[in-house]
Design a protein around this motif. Structure first.
Motif, PDB file in Angstrom:
ATOM      1  N   ARG A 198       0.865  -1.182   0.000  1.00  0.00           N
ATOM      2  CA  ARG A 198       0.000   0.000   0.000  1.00  0.00           C
ATOM      3  C   ARG A 198       0.898   1.226   0.000  1.00  0.00           C
ATOM      4  NH1 ARG A 198      -2.590  -1.373   5.865  1.00  0.00           N
ATOM      5  NH2 ARG A 198      -2.312  -3.446   4.959  1.00  0.00           N
ATOM      6  N   ALA A 199       0.587   2.182  -0.882  1.00  0.00           N
ATOM      7  CA  ALA A 199       1.436   3.353  -1.057  1.00  0.00           C
ATOM      8  C   ALA A 199       1.151   4.444  -0.037  1.00  0.00           C
ATOM      9  CB  ALA A 199       1.259   3.917  -2.473  1.00  0.00           C
ATOM     10  N   ARG A 200      -0.084   4.469   0.504  1.00  0.00           N
ATOM     11  CA  ARG A 200      -0.467   5.534   1.421  1.00  0.00           C
ATOM     12  C   ARG A 200      -1.231   4.959   2.609  1.00  0.00           C
ATOM     13  NH1 ARG A 200      -3.585   9.028  -2.904  1.00  0.00           N
ATOM     14  NH2 ARG A 200      -3.196   7.185  -4.206  1.00  0.00           N
ATOM     15  N   SER A 201      -1.108   5.629   3.736  1.00  0.00           N
ATOM     16  CA  SER A 201      -1.802   5.178   4.943  1.00  0.00           C
ATOM     17  C   SER A 201      -3.183   5.804   5.070  1.00  0.00           C
ATOM     18  CB  SER A 201      -0.981   5.514   6.184  1.00  0.00           C
ATOM     19  OG  SER A 201      -0.795   6.919   6.295  1.00  0.00           O
ATOM     20  N   GLU A 202      -3.492   6.786   4.229  1.00  0.00           N
ATOM     21  CA  GLU A 202      -4.814   7.390   4.241  1.00  0.00           C
ATOM     22  C   GLU A 202      -5.160   7.946   2.878  1.00  0.00           C
ATOM     23  OE1 GLU A 202      -4.703  10.401   7.268  1.00  0.00           O
ATOM     24  OE2 GLU A 202      -3.742  11.872   5.959  1.00  0.00           O
ATOM     25  N   ARG A 203      -6.447   8.140   2.652  1.00  0.00           N
ATOM     26  CA  ARG A 203      -6.962   8.710   1.404  1.00  0.00           C
ATOM     27  C   ARG A 203      -7.895   9.872   1.748  1.00  0.00           C
ATOM     28  NH1 ARG A 203      -5.737   5.744  -3.639  1.00  0.00           N
ATOM     29  NH2 ARG A 203      -4.281   4.135  -2.922  1.00  0.00           N
ATOM     30  N   VAL A 204      -8.104  10.771   0.763  1.00  0.00           N
ATOM     31  CA  VAL A 204      -8.959  11.936   0.973  1.00  0.00           C
ATOM     32  C   VAL A 204     -10.155  11.846   0.033  1.00  0.00           C
ATOM     33  CG1 VAL A 204      -9.123  14.457   0.930  1.00  0.00           C
ATOM     34  CG2 VAL A 204      -6.987  13.343   1.637  1.00  0.00           C
ATOM     35  N   ILE A 205     -11.366  11.903   0.583  1.00  0.00           N
ATOM     36  CA  ILE A 205     -12.586  11.843  -0.214  1.00  0.00           C
ATOM     37  C   ILE A 205     -12.699  13.122  -1.042  1.00  0.00           C
ATOM     38  CG2 ILE A 205     -15.103  11.683  -0.152  1.00  0.00           C
ATOM     39  CD1 ILE A 205     -14.840  10.108   2.441  1.00  0.00           C
ATOM     40  N   GLY A 206     -12.962  12.957  -2.331  1.00  0.00           N
ATOM     41  CA  GLY A 206     -12.914  14.100  -3.238  1.00  0.00           C
ATOM     42  C   GLY A 206     -14.250  14.660  -3.663  1.00  0.00           C
ATOM     43  N   SER A 207     -15.369  14.065  -3.222  1.00  0.00           N
ATOM     44  CA  SER A 207     -16.668  14.564  -3.671  1.00  0.00           C
ATOM     45  C   SER A 207     -17.740  14.207  -2.655  1.00  0.00           C
ATOM     46  CB  SER A 207     -17.034  13.964  -5.031  1.00  0.00           C
ATOM     47  OG  SER A 207     -17.211  12.552  -4.936  1.00  0.00           O
ATOM     48  N   GLY A 208     -18.905  14.825  -2.815  1.00  0.00           N
ATOM     49  CA  GLY A 208     -20.049  14.486  -1.986  1.00  0.00           C
ATOM     50  C   GLY A 208     -20.038  15.148  -0.628  1.00  0.00           C
ATOM     51  N   HIS A 209     -20.910  14.654   0.251  1.00  0.00           N
ATOM     52  CA  HIS A 209     -21.135  15.283   1.545  1.00  0.00           C
ATOM     53  C   HIS A 209     -19.952  15.141   2.499  1.00  0.00           C
ATOM     54  CE1 HIS A 209     -22.148  11.052   2.070  1.00  0.00           C
ATOM     55  NE2 HIS A 209     -22.090  11.203   3.384  1.00  0.00           N
ATOM     56  N   ARG A 210     -19.010  14.246   2.181  1.00  0.00           N
ATOM     57  CA  ARG A 210     -17.838  14.041   3.039  1.00  0.00           C
ATOM     58  C   ARG A 210     -16.552  14.539   2.384  1.00  0.00           C
ATOM     59  NH1 ARG A 210     -17.840   7.870   4.118  1.00  0.00           N
ATOM     60  NH2 ARG A 210     -16.165   8.405   5.596  1.00  0.00           N
ATOM     61  N   GLN A 211     -16.673  15.373   1.385  1.00  0.00           N
ATOM     62  CA  GLN A 211     -15.500  15.861   0.658  1.00  0.00           C
ATOM     63  C   GLN A 211     -14.469  16.455   1.623  1.00  0.00           C
ATOM     64  OE1 GLN A 211     -16.442  18.601  -2.450  1.00  0.00           O
ATOM     65  NE2 GLN A 211     -14.346  18.781  -3.198  1.00  0.00           N
ATOM     66  N   GLY A 212     -13.215  16.051   1.436  1.00  0.00           N
ATOM     67  CA  GLY A 212     -12.135  16.512   2.285  1.00  0.00           C
ATOM     68  C   GLY A 212     -11.850  15.626   3.482  1.00  0.00           C
ATOM     69  N   GLU A 213     -12.750  14.706   3.799  1.00  0.00           N
ATOM     70  CA  GLU A 213     -12.537  13.799   4.935  1.00  0.00           C
ATOM     71  C   GLU A 213     -11.426  12.801   4.614  1.00  0.00           C
ATOM     72  OE1 GLU A 213     -15.054  10.310   7.254  1.00  0.00           O
ATOM     73  OE2 GLU A 213     -16.141  12.037   6.445  1.00  0.00           O
ATOM     74  N   ARG A 214     -10.591  12.503   5.617  1.00  0.00           N
ATOM     75  CA  ARG A 214      -9.488  11.561   5.436  1.00  0.00           C
ATOM     76  C   ARG A 214      -9.894  10.160   5.905  1.00  0.00           C
ATOM     77  NH1 ARG A 214      -4.665  13.836   4.181  1.00  0.00           N
ATOM     78  NH2 ARG A 214      -4.643  16.114   4.179  1.00  0.00           N
ATOM     79  N   LEU A 215      -9.532   9.171   5.103  1.00  0.00           N
ATOM     80  CA  LEU A 215      -9.859   7.778   5.405  1.00  0.00           C
ATOM     81  C   LEU A 215      -8.597   6.999   5.717  1.00  0.00           C
ATOM     82  CD1 LEU A 215     -12.252   6.767   2.492  1.00  0.00           C
ATOM     83  CD2 LEU A 215     -12.908   7.300   4.837  1.00  0.00           C
ATOM     84  N   PRO A 216      -8.588   6.196   6.777  1.00  0.00           N
ATOM     85  CA  PRO A 216      -7.444   5.304   6.993  1.00  0.00           C
ATOM     86  C   PRO A 216      -7.460   4.162   5.978  1.00  0.00           C
ATOM     87  CG  PRO A 216      -9.137   4.884   8.630  1.00  0.00           C
ATOM     88  CD  PRO A 216      -9.597   6.082   7.839  1.00  0.00           C
ATOM     89  N   VAL A 217      -6.294   3.761   5.516  1.00  0.00           N
ATOM     90  CA  VAL A 217      -6.150   2.635   4.589  1.00  0.00           C
ATOM     91  C   VAL A 217      -5.651   1.447   5.396  1.00  0.00           C
ATOM     92  CG1 VAL A 217      -4.950   1.743   2.558  1.00  0.00           C
ATOM     93  CG2 VAL A 217      -5.690   4.144   2.634  1.00  0.00           C
ATOM     94  N   THR A 218      -6.470   0.406   5.519  1.00  0.00           N
ATOM     95  CA  THR A 218      -6.111  -0.746   6.345  1.00  0.00           C
ATOM     96  C   THR A 218      -6.027  -2.040   5.531  1.00  0.00           C
ATOM     97  OG1 THR A 218      -8.437  -1.028   6.970  1.00  0.00           O
ATOM     98  CG2 THR A 218      -7.043   0.280   8.442  1.00  0.00           C
ATOM     99  N   THR A 219      -5.985  -1.912   4.216  1.00  0.00           N
ATOM    100  CA  THR A 219      -5.771  -3.081   3.364  1.00  0.00           C
ATOM    101  C   THR A 219      -4.828  -2.692   2.244  1.00  0.00           C
ATOM    102  OG1 THR A 219      -6.897  -4.911   2.238  1.00  0.00           O
ATOM    103  CG2 THR A 219      -7.647  -2.693   1.713  1.00  0.00           C
ATOM    104  N   ASP A 220      -4.160  -3.665   1.636  1.00  0.00           N
ATOM    105  CA  ASP A 220      -3.212  -3.356   0.571  1.00  0.00           C
ATOM    106  C   ASP A 220      -3.938  -2.874  -0.683  1.00  0.00           C
ATOM    107  OD1 ASP A 220      -1.069  -3.901   2.158  1.00  0.00           O
ATOM    108  OD2 ASP A 220      -0.651  -5.872   1.306  1.00  0.00           O
ATOM    109  N   THR A 221      -3.312  -1.914  -1.346  1.00  0.00           N
ATOM    110  CA  THR A 221      -3.943  -1.248  -2.483  1.00  0.00           C
ATOM    111  C   THR A 221      -3.228  -1.517  -3.804  1.00  0.00           C
ATOM    112  OG1 THR A 221      -2.732   0.721  -1.743  1.00  0.00           O
ATOM    113  CG2 THR A 221      -5.066   0.587  -1.182  1.00  0.00           C
TER     114      THR A 221
END
Length: 353
Positions: A198-221
């Motif tokens: 996995r290249a990153r430990s978190e992702r950023v939501i880019g659209s919708g009602h949660r835009q800008g929210e950071r997500l933890p990455v807990t599986t390989d990507t």
């Protein structure tokens, strides 16, 4: 076929629109009822299609065949309820959330017909490739390479959490399309060896009602591996949410007489290209498959084919291959794939519309 087969659809989310569009044009089938956890969504689907809006148990009782479009975590429960009522079942991919659950569905469903997406392999794109491969155009297949590289779903998906948790990731999300195609081209898989990261430990939501929210990455990507088919052919698989895109063909098959490019396995159409030894790239004529169709054609095939092509048996094997690949990536050891399946029969060129 006699009286039309009454189809009940459980789950009225985004993908259901593609199913209802296809089902409306399939002879011998009628969408009789729909159900959803959200009554308003079920009512809207019923109004749009002319079907009845029923509860799950009433739908199962009233219909001959259940189309299971629920979330993966609910696939097993819904399938087993339909099987217990003696009804045929066709589900979205994956067959179940885990291999053990998939085995239970197959065991309990011995007395009914079981089918599972993806049914994209029944369209003219893939089936034309299969036709020319079987005809020996590139000789004996020795290897294939399947590639899917994207930046992940979070730029456009408003709730992409599932993709970055165990049970998600690029392999379990998109792998069914690619692995199903490889099995249908080259036959069942007997062993795999893989690696993942996995290249990153978190992702950023880019659209919708949660835009800008950071997500933890807990599986390989990023998952890659080599599949050994019973035929002796080797397939290299690359599934990634850690790039931007790829210019590599979705699927490329190498044979002793040439190389063939197979269209996107997430689509029903597309051009098939071949480069024979000493020649140049050619576009092959459409030669097989269901014309002008979409998601849901597997339901028709389940009802009408002597041996359904998008079958539960194939779906279980594909899930086994993917779980084995993830185990291999975790342990660093080659894994034997315990299940097997018959290579699905080809689809003659035909139009249903």
């Amino acid at each position: 076929m006699g009286e039309p087969v009454k189809v009940g659809m459980i789950g009225c989310g985004k993908v259901s629109v593609q199913y209802t569009t296809t089902l409306a044009n399939l002879p011998g089938l009628v969408l009789y009822a729909v159900a959803d956890l959200d009554p308003a969504r079920a009512l809207a689907a019923a109004t749009e299609t002319g079907a009845r809006s029923l509860g799950v148990d009433d739908l199962i009782d009233a219909c001959d065949l259940v189309v299971n479009l629920t979330i993966p975590a609910a696939h097993t429960e819904v399938a087993l309820r339909a099987i217990a009522a003696g009804k045929d079942v066709y589900g979205e991919k994956p067959l179940a959330a885990t291999l053990d659950e998939a085995k239970t569905i197959i065991a309990k469903g011995a007395g009914v017909k079981l089918g599972c997406a993806p049914d994209t392999v029944l369209g003219t794109g893939f089936q034309t490739a299969r036709h020319h491969l079987d005809a020996g155009l590139i000789g004996r297949p020795a290897a294939a390479v399947a590639t899917m590289v994207t930046g992940g779903p979070e730029p456009w998906h408003p709730d992409p959490d599932f993709y970055y948790r165990p049970g998600g990731g690029p392999l379990l999300d998109m792998g069914p399309y690619y692995v199903t195609a490889l099995v249908a081209l080259l036959g069942p898989v007997v062993s795999v060896i893989g690696a993942s990261s996995r290249a990153r430990s978190e992702r950023v939501i880019g659209s919708g009602h949660r835009q800008g929210e950071r997500l933890p990455v807990t599986t390989d990507t990023h998952v890659t591996g080599v599949l050994t088919h019973a035929s002796g052919a080797l397939s290299t698989l690359i599934m990634s949410f850690d790039g931007a895109t790829s210019r590599a063909p979705n699927i490329e098959v190498h044979g002793e007489l040439g190389t063939m490019i197979v269209p996107d396995p997430n689509r029903f159409d597309g051009d098939v290209l071949v480069h024979r030894v000493g020649g140049t790239w050619e576009t092959l004529p459409v030669a097989a498959g269901y014309r002008d169709t979409g998601r849901g054609i597997g339901v028709y095939d389940l009802v009408t084919a002597p041996r359904p092509r998008a079958s539960g048996e194939v779906a279980l094997h594909v899930l086994d291959v993917m779980e084995s690949l993830l185990r291999s990536a975790a342990t660093g050891r080659a894994e034997t794939v315990e299940s097997t399946c018959e290579r699905p029969e080809p689809v003659p060129l035909q139009s249903l519309v």
